[in-house]
Design an enzyme around this catalytic site. Structure first.
Site, short mmCIF file in Angstrom:
data_model
loop_
_atom_site.label_atom_id
_atom_site.label_comp_id
_atom_site.label_asym_id
_atom_site.label_seq_id
_atom_site.Cartn_x
_atom_site.Cartn_y
_atom_site.Cartn_z
N ILE A 168 23.47 40.36 -17.95
CA ILE A 168 24.60 40.23 -17.55
C ILE A 168 25.13 38.53 -17.36
CG2 ILE A 168 26.53 40.86 -16.19
CD1 ILE A 168 25.12 43.02 -17.59
N ASP A 169 24.45 37.88 -16.71
CA ASP A 169 24.78 36.39 -16.85
C ASP A 169 24.79 35.84 -17.98
OD1 ASP A 169 25.50 35.76 -13.81
OD2 ASP A 169 23.16 35.78 -13.31
N LEU A 170 23.82 36.38 -18.88
CA LEU A 170 23.50 35.68 -20.17
C LEU A 170 24.96 35.98 -20.99
CD1 LEU A 170 22.13 34.69 -22.67
CD2 LEU A 170 21.37 36.87 -23.08
N GLY A 173 28.09 34.03 -19.77
CA GLY A 173 27.84 32.67 -20.01
C GLY A 173 28.47 32.44 -21.68
#
Length: 384
Positions: A168-170, A173
Site C-alpha cells: 500500500i505504501d508502495l 509513493g
C-alpha cells in the site's frame, strides 16, 4: 543530468510512501533535501534489524539521492529555515497529520500565496483530509487490513494475511511521484503550482485492482483463495516432486500448450475446460487431474519443459534468488554508492539506469552546508 535536474524537492515526509516518492524524483535528477527531526530523524532509521554499518537497511533502501538536514519544527528559528527552504523549492512533500503544516506556515496554499506561486505541494495522508478522517493515523499494515487487501490474501480456510511487503505504501509513493510530475508539467505551461493529495486508503482501494472492480461492478465480495485466481484458471501454484512452482495460463491457446506439455492433450476438448470461464467453474476438477502429473517430476524439470512449450512458469524464489535471477538476466539490480550496495533505481532512460548521486544520508549529514545556504540570500539550489 536527469530529466528533473534543477528541480528542488523539500521532503518533509517520513517512513515509506513520501520518502519513496521523493527518492524516485531524486533518481530522475531532482535535488532532494530530506528534512528530519533532530531526535532520531526518520522513524525508519530505527527499524531494524537488519542493519548495515549501524544503519537500518529499511531506511537505506528508501533514501538514496537525498541530502539530510535536521530541523526542529518546534523551534521558531528552525521553522524559519524550513520556510525558506519551502519558498525556494519546486516541490514540497509532507506526511504530517492534516493541519500541522498550516500551523507552521508550511502548507502549499500559504507558500504559494507568500512568494512561491509555482510550488507543487504534495500531502501524503492515511485516510484523506475529510473531517471524519482527521487524527486517524495509518501504517501500511493497518491499511492492508482496513482497505480490504488482507481479506483476499491467504488460504480460503485460513486467517487473513498481509502481503509480505508494504504494497500500500508502495502504491501510494508511486501515485505521489506520478501526480507531482504531472503537476510540474502543468506548471511548465501555466506557471502556477498545484497541490497533490494522495492517501493510503485510496492507494489500498486501487491496489485491490480486479478484486475491487468485482465489488464495484459485479456486487461480488471476494474472499481468500490462496494462490488460485478468482477469474483465471490455471493460474496458481502446483506441487512438483520436490517443491511448488507457479504456472500462469491466461488464454485458451496457452492452456492447450500446457496440456500438451503435461501429456494431457485431450483436456482442451473437455467441455469443463474448453474455455477460461469453464475452467474457473471446474478449477477443483482441473487441479485434481494436474496434481499427480506435476508430482511425478521436479520443479526445475517442469519449469524447463513448460518454458520450452511457451507456457509461462517459474520457481518460487526467495529474495536472494530473485536478485540473483535479475543479475543473471543482465538487469544489474544492485548499485554501489558511498560504500553501500543498494537496490538500483527501477527504470531506465535511453537504456541507462539513473545515477545514484548521493548514498542514503546520515542524519543531518548536510545540515551545515544547507543551513549556510538557507541563511544566505542566494536562491539557486546547491548540489543539484
Amino acid at each position: 543530468m536527469g530529466p528533473l535536474s534543477g528541480i528542488l524537492v523539500a521532503d518533509f515526509s517520513r517512513v515509506l510512501a513520501g520518502p519513496l516518492a521523493a527518492m524516485l524524483l531524486g533518481d530522475l535528477g531532482a535535488d532532494v533535501v530530506k528534512v528530519e527531526r533532530p531526535d532520531g530523524g526518520d522513524d525508519t532509521r530505527a527499524w531494524g534489524p537488519p542493519w548495515r554499518d549501524g544503519e537500518a537497511t529499511y531506511y537505506l533502501g528508501l533514501n538514496r539521492n537525498k541530502r539530510s538536514i535536521a530541523l526542529d519544527l518546534g523551534d521558531p528559528g528552525d521553522v524559519e529555515l524550513a520556510r525558506t527552504l519551502a519558498l525556494r523549492a519546486d516541490v514540497l512533500i509532507e506526511s504530517f497529520r492534516p493541519g500541522l503544516m498550516a500551523r507552521w506556515g508550511l502548507d502549499g496554499d500559504t507558500l504559494r500565496a507568500g512568494g512561491n506561486p509555482g510550488l507543487v505541494s504534495c500531502s501524503v495522508t492515511a485516510f484523506g483530509t475529510g473531517e471524519a478522517a482527521r487524527g486517524m493515523p495509518g501504517y501500511d499494515f493497518l491499511l492492508q487490513a482496513m482497505g480490504g487487501l488482507m481479506s483476499v490474501t491467504g488460504e480460503a480456510d485460513g486467517p487473513p494475511l498481509k502481503a509480505g511487503a508494504a504494497v500500500i505504501d508502495l502504491v501510494c509513493g508511486l501515485l505521489a511521484a506520478n501526480g507531482i510530475q504531472a503537476a510540474l508539467v502543468d506548471r511548465a505551461r501555466s506557471g502556477a503550482g498545484r497541490h497533490v493529495e494522495v492517501s493510503l486508503m485510496d492507494s489500498a482501494l486501487l491496489a485491490l485492482l480486479n478484486q475491487g472492480s468485482a465489488w464495484v461492478l459485479g456486487g461480488v465480495v471476494p474472499g481468500r483463495r490462496g494462490n488460485r485466481h478468482p477469474s483465471i484458471t490455471p493460474y496458481e501454484t502446483y506441487d512438483a516432486a520436490d517443491r511448488p512452482l507457479a504456472v500462469a495460463v491466461g488464454n485458451d491457446r496457452l492452456f492447450a500448450r500446457l496440456c500438451d506439455a503435461l501429456g494431457l492433450p485431450d483436456l482442451p476438448a473437455d467441455e469443463r475446460f474448453a474455455t477460461n470461464a469453464a475452467r474457473v467453474a471446474h478449477a477443483d476438477d482441473l487441479a485434481g487431474l494436474f496434481a499427480p502429473v506435476f508430482a511425478a517430476r521436479g520443479a526445475d524439470d517442469w519449469v524447463a519443459a513448460l518454458r520450452a512449450a511457451g507456457v509461462p512458469a517459474g520457481p518460487i524464489n526467495d529474495v536472494a534468488q530473485a536478485f540473483g535471477l535479475a543479475e543473471a538476466l543482465g538487469m544489474e539490480p544492485v548499485v554501489e554508492a558511498g560504500g553501500y550496495p543498494l537496490p538500483a533505481p527501477p527504470l531506465r532512460l535511453d537504456g541507462e539506469r539513473p545515477a545514484v548521486r548521493f548514498p542514503p544520508p546520515r542524519l543531518d549529514e548536510h545540515g551545515e552546508d544547507l543551513r549556510a545556504w538557507l541563511s544566505s540570500g542566494a536562491p539557486p539550489a546547491p548540489g543539484g
